[in-house]
Every structure is written in C-alpha cells, then in structure tokens.
Design an enzyme around this catalytic site. Structure first.
Site, PDB file in Angstrom:
ATOM      1  N   THR A 133       0.855  -1.271   0.039  1.00 38.47           N
ATOM      2  CA  THR A 133      -0.108   0.083   0.034  1.00 38.47           C
ATOM      3  C   THR A 133       0.928   1.003   0.180  1.00 38.47           C
ATOM      4  O   THR A 133       2.019   1.198   0.702  1.00 38.47           O
ATOM      5  CB  THR A 133      -1.034  -0.137   1.283  1.00 38.47           C
ATOM      6  N   ASP A 134       0.311   2.282  -0.484  1.00 34.40           N
ATOM      7  CA  ASP A 134       0.897   3.498  -0.245  1.00 34.40           C
ATOM      8  C   ASP A 134       1.036   4.217   0.892  1.00 34.40           C
ATOM      9  O   ASP A 134       1.990   5.055   1.223  1.00 34.40           O
ATOM     10  CB  ASP A 134       0.399   4.784  -1.276  1.00 34.40           C
ATOM     11  N   GLU A 135       0.397   3.562   1.881  1.00 32.63           N
ATOM     12  CA  GLU A 135       0.146   4.059   3.186  1.00 32.63           C
ATOM     13  C   GLU A 135       1.458   3.912   4.034  1.00 32.63           C
ATOM     14  O   GLU A 135       1.829   4.631   4.958  1.00 32.63           O
ATOM     15  CB  GLU A 135      -0.812   3.486   4.149  1.00 32.63           C
ATOM     16  N   TYR A 158      -1.760  -0.569  10.960  1.00 38.87           N
ATOM     17  CA  TYR A 158      -1.748  -1.087   9.632  1.00 38.87           C
ATOM     18  C   TYR A 158      -0.693  -0.930   8.729  1.00 38.87           C
ATOM     19  O   TYR A 158       0.098  -1.700   8.271  1.00 38.87           O
ATOM     20  CB  TYR A 158      -3.178  -0.782   8.839  1.00 38.87           C
ATOM     21  N   LYS A 162       2.225  -3.314   7.470  1.00 42.24           N
ATOM     22  CA  LYS A 162       2.558  -3.586   5.702  1.00 42.24           C
ATOM     23  C   LYS A 162       4.185  -3.138   5.419  1.00 42.24           C
ATOM     24  O   LYS A 162       4.699  -3.734   4.772  1.00 42.24           O
ATOM     25  CB  LYS A 162       1.726  -2.728   5.004  1.00 42.24           C
ATOM     26  N   GLY A 291      -4.621   9.779  14.702  1.00 43.66           N
ATOM     27  CA  GLY A 291      -3.403   9.909  13.917  1.00 43.66           C
ATOM     28  C   GLY A 291      -3.908   9.645  12.414  1.00 43.66           C
ATOM     29  O   GLY A 291      -3.030   9.122  11.413  1.00 43.66           O
TER      30      GLY A 291
HETATM   31  P1  NAD Z   1      -9.460  -7.598   2.154  1.00 44.86           P
HETATM   32  O1  NAD Z   1      -9.428  -7.207   3.528  1.00 44.86           O
HETATM   33  O2  NAD Z   1     -10.756  -7.153   1.397  1.00 44.86           O
HETATM   34  O3  NAD Z   1      -9.097  -8.901   1.865  1.00 44.86           O
HETATM   35  C1  NAD Z   1      -8.317  -9.585   2.518  1.00 44.86           C
HETATM   36  C2  NAD Z   1      -8.395 -11.132   2.454  1.00 44.86           C
HETATM   37  O4  NAD Z   1      -7.420 -11.764   2.933  1.00 44.86           O
HETATM   38  C3  NAD Z   1      -9.553 -11.448   2.746  1.00 44.86           C
HETATM   39  O5  NAD Z   1     -10.132 -12.683   1.955  1.00 44.86           O
HETATM   40  C4  NAD Z   1      -9.144 -12.419   4.227  1.00 44.86           C
HETATM   41  O6  NAD Z   1      -9.809 -13.663   4.364  1.00 44.86           O
HETATM   42  C5  NAD Z   1      -7.768 -12.946   3.656  1.00 44.86           C
HETATM   43  N1  NAD Z   1      -7.120 -12.831   4.942  1.00 44.86           N
HETATM   44  C6  NAD Z   1      -6.895 -12.130   6.406  1.00 44.86           C
HETATM   45  N2  NAD Z   1      -5.865 -12.851   7.050  1.00 44.86           N
HETATM   46  C7  NAD Z   1      -5.423 -14.103   6.363  1.00 44.86           C
HETATM   47  C8  NAD Z   1      -4.577 -14.982   6.663  1.00 44.86           C
HETATM   48  N3  NAD Z   1      -4.030 -14.935   8.102  1.00 44.86           N
HETATM   49  N4  NAD Z   1      -4.488 -16.094   6.081  1.00 44.86           N
HETATM   50  C9  NAD Z   1      -5.013 -16.049   4.770  1.00 44.86           C
HETATM   51  N5  NAD Z   1      -5.984 -15.251   4.247  1.00 44.86           N
HETATM   52  C10 NAD Z   1      -6.178 -14.110   5.118  1.00 44.86           C
HETATM   53  O7  NAD Z   1      -8.289  -6.555   1.600  1.00 44.86           O
HETATM   54  P2  NAD Z   1      -8.126  -5.816   0.206  1.00 44.86           P
HETATM   55  O8  NAD Z   1      -8.500  -4.516   0.274  1.00 44.86           O
HETATM   56  O9  NAD Z   1      -8.638  -6.730  -1.012  1.00 44.86           O
HETATM   57  O10 NAD Z   1      -6.377  -5.786   0.153  1.00 44.86           O
HETATM   58  C11 NAD Z   1      -5.779  -6.843  -0.454  1.00 44.86           C
HETATM   59  C12 NAD Z   1      -4.141  -6.467  -0.267  1.00 44.86           C
HETATM   60  O11 NAD Z   1      -4.159  -5.213  -1.092  1.00 44.86           O
HETATM   61  C13 NAD Z   1      -3.891  -6.160   1.224  1.00 44.86           C
HETATM   62  O12 NAD Z   1      -2.419  -6.571   1.092  1.00 44.86           O
HETATM   63  C14 NAD Z   1      -3.763  -4.708   1.136  1.00 44.86           C
HETATM   64  O13 NAD Z   1      -2.973  -4.280   2.150  1.00 44.86           O
HETATM   65  C15 NAD Z   1      -3.348  -4.161  -0.204  1.00 44.86           C
HETATM   66  N6  NAD Z   1      -3.970  -2.952  -0.644  1.00 44.86           N
HETATM   67  C16 NAD Z   1      -5.299  -2.642  -0.399  1.00 44.86           C
HETATM   68  C17 NAD Z   1      -5.974  -1.307  -0.844  1.00 44.86           C
HETATM   69  C18 NAD Z   1      -7.167  -0.900  -0.699  1.00 44.86           C
HETATM   70  O14 NAD Z   1      -7.464   0.241  -1.083  1.00 44.86           O
HETATM   71  N7  NAD Z   1      -8.222  -1.887  -0.461  1.00 44.86           N
HETATM   72  C19 NAD Z   1      -5.010  -0.433  -1.437  1.00 44.86           C
HETATM   73  C20 NAD Z   1      -3.502  -0.858  -1.593  1.00 44.86           C
HETATM   74  C21 NAD Z   1      -2.910  -2.206  -1.070  1.00 44.86           C
HETATM   75  P1  TYD Z   2     -10.711   4.137   4.239  1.00 41.44           P
HETATM   76  O1  TYD Z   2     -11.656   3.617   3.357  1.00 41.44           O
HETATM   77  O2  TYD Z   2     -11.070   3.544   5.552  1.00 41.44           O
HETATM   78  O3  TYD Z   2      -9.354   3.868   3.608  1.00 41.44           O
HETATM   79  P2  TYD Z   2      -7.756   4.355   4.296  1.00 41.44           P
HETATM   80  O4  TYD Z   2      -7.733   4.511   5.705  1.00 41.44           O
HETATM   81  O5  TYD Z   2      -7.118   2.858   4.016  1.00 41.44           O
HETATM   82  O6  TYD Z   2      -7.219   5.689   3.411  1.00 41.44           O
HETATM   83  O7  TYD Z   2     -10.716   5.883   4.709  1.00 41.44           O
HETATM   84  C1  TYD Z   2     -10.615   6.588   3.395  1.00 41.44           C
HETATM   85  C2  TYD Z   2     -11.012   8.132   3.944  1.00 41.44           C
HETATM   86  O8  TYD Z   2     -12.244   8.141   4.569  1.00 41.44           O
HETATM   87  C3  TYD Z   2      -9.876   8.238   5.177  1.00 41.44           C
HETATM   88  O9  TYD Z   2      -9.345   9.748   5.190  1.00 41.44           O
HETATM   89  C4  TYD Z   2     -10.780   8.116   6.452  1.00 41.44           C
HETATM   90  C5  TYD Z   2     -12.039   8.429   5.885  1.00 41.44           C
HETATM   91  N1  TYD Z   2     -13.314   7.878   6.472  1.00 41.44           N
HETATM   92  C6  TYD Z   2     -14.391   8.469   7.075  1.00 41.44           C
HETATM   93  O10 TYD Z   2     -14.365   9.781   6.852  1.00 41.44           O
HETATM   94  N2  TYD Z   2     -15.496   7.841   7.503  1.00 41.44           N
HETATM   95  C7  TYD Z   2     -15.526   6.819   7.674  1.00 41.44           C
HETATM   96  O11 TYD Z   2     -16.550   6.212   7.834  1.00 41.44           O
HETATM   97  C8  TYD Z   2     -14.515   5.794   6.936  1.00 41.44           C
HETATM   98  C9  TYD Z   2     -14.433   4.430   7.051  1.00 41.44           C
HETATM   99  C10 TYD Z   2     -13.620   6.565   6.488  1.00 41.44           C
END
Ligand code: NAD
Ligand code: TYD
Length: 353
Positions: A133-135, A158, A162, A291
C-alpha cells in the site's frame, strides 16, 4: 504461453477476488490456487463467476500457519505467488493491532520461508510478488507525491505492519536471492469491497437513510483507483516487472473526502430517483480517526513508462459503475452486513458520536 501454478493469497477478499478472476479467465493454461483464511473480509460469493473452472482451486488456510502453507506447497508445484492476504482496515488496526502483526508480518514471513524452502534456490521462472500500500510512505502535506524512493514513514498499526512486511520481502531478495517484486497502490474502490471502507459504507448508509460519518472536517485527501485497474497493473507487474523492483500504482485522482462524498451523494440521488440534495442531508461530521494521515498521492510514472500501464476509467464513471454494482447486488450486501458487521459498526461509530 508456459504452464504455471500460481498461489494467490487473500483471493476471497476485495482486490484478491478481482485478481483471481482476471487470472483464471485470461490464463487458461495456469493453475490458480486461491489460499484464504476466510476472515470477516473473505467471501466466496465474490468468486461465483469462476466456480467450477478447471484451472481454479480454493484452499482454506492461514498464511501465519506453517503447516497450512506447507500443505499447499506439498500438494502443488507452485512457481509464482501473488500475496494479497492481509488485515487491511486502518480503524480495525487501531482497535486490535495484534491481528495485523500476526497476519501481515508473521504471515508474510511464513510465506517467504516456505517459498525459499520449496524452491531450494532453483529460482528460474519463480516469483514472489507482494502487494502493498502507499500508506507505508506516511502522510503528505499539500504538495508532492510518493515515489518509489520516498522513505518509509508508516503511522498506523496497519501501515506499520505493511511496511514491516515490505522490508522483509526486500530482505529475502537481498539476503537469499529470492526473486521478489513489490507494488504499493493507492486507495482502491469498486465492486465487492467490504462496507467498512469509506465508499461502500457510504453507499450502504445512503441506501438505508443512515448518517454518512465523515471523520474530522472531511479535509483528508486520498488518491482513488478503480479495482479493475489495480488488477490489470498486478497482471503486468507479475509478468513483466523486474525482480527486486518496486512499482507505485495510483489513480492520479485526488479527492478530499467531503468532495468525494458530495459527488457520491449526487450519483446516489440520481440512481435512487430522489431529489438532488436528499443524500447530502445525511452527511455527519464525527470524531476524527486517531493519527489520521492527511494526504496520500502517488507518482505512478515508473509503471506508466516502464510497463505501459495507466488507469482506464475516470472517477465519475468508476464511481457510477460501483454504485450500480452495489444496488444490483443487494443479496451480497445484505449477507455481509448481517451478524458481526452490526457489532463492528456499533463499536466503531458509537464512540465517535
Ligand atoms: P480485504 O480485507 O478485502 O481482503 C483480505 C483477504 O485476506 C480476505 O479474503 C481475508 O480472508 C484474507 N486473509 C486475512 N488474513 C488471512 C490469513 N491470516 N491467512 C489467509 N488469508 C487471510 O483486503 P483488500 O482491500 O482486498 O486488500 C488486499 C491487499 O491489497 C492487502 O495486502 C492490502 O494491504 C493491499 N492494498 C489494499 C488497498 C485498498 O484500497 N483496499 C490499497 C493498496 C493495497
Ligand atoms: P478508508 O476507506 O478506511 O481507507 P484508508 O484509511 O485506507 O485511506 O478511509 C478513506 C478516508 O475516508 C480516510 O481519510 C478516512 C475517511 N473515512 C471517513 O471519513 N469515514 C468513515 O466512516 C471511514 C470508514 C473513512
């Protein structure tokens, strides 16, 4: 194209399910093993399109369990790993950091060790691709972008977990020669996202005429990318990325939360055939996230120039497609917001009132 056996972890989650479907449909000569623990975020309903495909196999297991991961490598001659399994929600990491340490740090290390053990330094044609992630880069002020050279500065449990996993992946490349690649992507949105994240949570609340909780003043900025565009970038990096490299992926699409929610409200009013302004009445400013990172923005020029990737959808179109999907998939949404979701919502949001 060569036969391959790929292990995709976290394939029942939001992004993972799009990646699994893309690979199963595009590469009929690949055997795709989807390995997922099925936590609250994992949902096999995300994968019904490919049920029964002969090149697809689901295995339930935990990446942090050596025996679960060993069993998969014993059963299949895996030559590629796309590692998405993670605990992924910042608010949950604030409430329960240990689950993030276990899955994101220990789980990634178990996978790295197992790949090393089974590949026995015969690394030709092998790849361990870690999705991040970019975070990990921290929080930007009003100016500048995250590049692949930006120093890590994670600020939530989180993003710290990562960042630790990214460092371990790089350490295995440098120390053991394990062929690895990493990509760091900005915020994704689209179908199948669990409604704890901002966009699907707001769609669900608007539909149910519940308050839309905006943290702080809604001034925080995120760079949004449609999930299908992330999956396409993952496909390119898996096949053409240079081992040892990092690629930043972003939408070049920065939105203040409050502006994003106003756009979403306009789309929802149109789709629900209600007067414009109706959904906006639900906007409620609540206690800020602890934070809370101010701004994320990705410079994706490396993947654009090296691999020819770029986002395919404008935000208006991507957001409209997303709303259409949630409105058409009521049964999916109802199933995921039943049971534990209500408890989670109560815990997270009652303390913000
Ligand atoms: P998500 O939470 O929707 O899915 C995570 C999946 O991992 C789920 O299916 C869960 O069952 C599985 N999982 C969790 N713990 C596990 C374990 N111990 N063993 C096996 N499986 C397990 O997440 P997502 O949003 O699809 O993100 C997927 C990846 O992409 C993550 O690594 C996340 O850090 C990264 N990512 C997400 C975003 C975003 O905006 N969602 C952006 C950049 C990177
Ligand atoms: P989120 O979807 O949780 O992604 P991330 O924290 O990984 O960026 O949140 C996106 C943005 O929206 C973040 O600035 C937090 C804000 N947010 C709210 O304002 N209200 C909410 O209920 C949630 C879940 C997020």
């Amino acid at each position: 194209m060569a036969q391959r056996v790929l292990l995709i972890t976290g394939g029942a989650g939001f992004i993972g399910s799009h990646v699994v479907k893309l690979f199963v449909n595009r590469y009929s000569n690949y055997q795709i093993i989807n390995f997922d623990k099925l936590t609250y975020a994992g949902n096999l309903q995300n994968l019904t399109d490919i049920d029964g495909k002969s090149n697809y196999q689901f295995i339930k297991g935990d990446i942090a369990s050596e025996s679960d991961v060993n069993n998969v490598f014993e059963q299949y001659p895996i030559d590629g790993i796309i590692h998405l399994a993670a605990e992924s929600h910042v608010d949950r990491s604030i409430t329960d950091p240990m689950a993030f340490i276990r899955t994101n740090i220990v789980g990634t290390t178990v996978l790295l060790n197992t790949a090393r053990k089974y590949w026995k330094e015969n690394y030709v044609g092998k790849l361990f691709y870690h999705i991040s992630t970019d975070e990990v880069y921290g929080s930007l002020g009003a100016h500048g972008f995250f590049t692949e050279e930006t120093p890590y500065d994670p600020r939530s449990p989180y993003s710290a977990s990562k960042a630790a996993s990214d460092h371990l992946v790089r350490a295995y490349y440098h120390t053991y020669g394990l062929p690895t690649v990493i990509s760091n992507c900005s915020n994704n949105y689209g179908p199948n996202q669990f409604p704890e994240k901002l966009i699907p949570l707001s769609i669900n609340n608007i539909k149910n005429k519940k308050p839309i909780p905006i943290y702080g003043k809604g001034e925080n900025i995120r760079d949004w990318l449609f999930v299908g565009d992330h999956a396409a970038a993952i496909d390119l990096i898996f096949h053409k990325g240079k081992p040892g490299s990092t690629y930043n992926i972003g939408g070049n699409n920065e939105w203040k939360n409050i502006d994003l929610i106003r756009l979403l409200c306009r789309i929802m009013d149109k789709k629900l055939s209600q007067p414009q302004g109706e959904s906006e009445k639900l906007i409620t400013f609540v206690k800020d996230r602890a934070g809370h990172d101010l701004r994320y923005a990705i410079d994706s020029s490396k993947i654009q120039s090296e691999l020819g990737w770029k986002p395919s959808l404008t935000f208006d179109i991507g957001l409209e497609k997303t709303v259409d999907w949630y409105l058409a998939n009521q049964a999916w949404l109802n199933a995921v917001v039943s049971g534990d979701y209500q408890k989670y919502y109560e815990q997270q949001y009652s303390k913000r009132e």
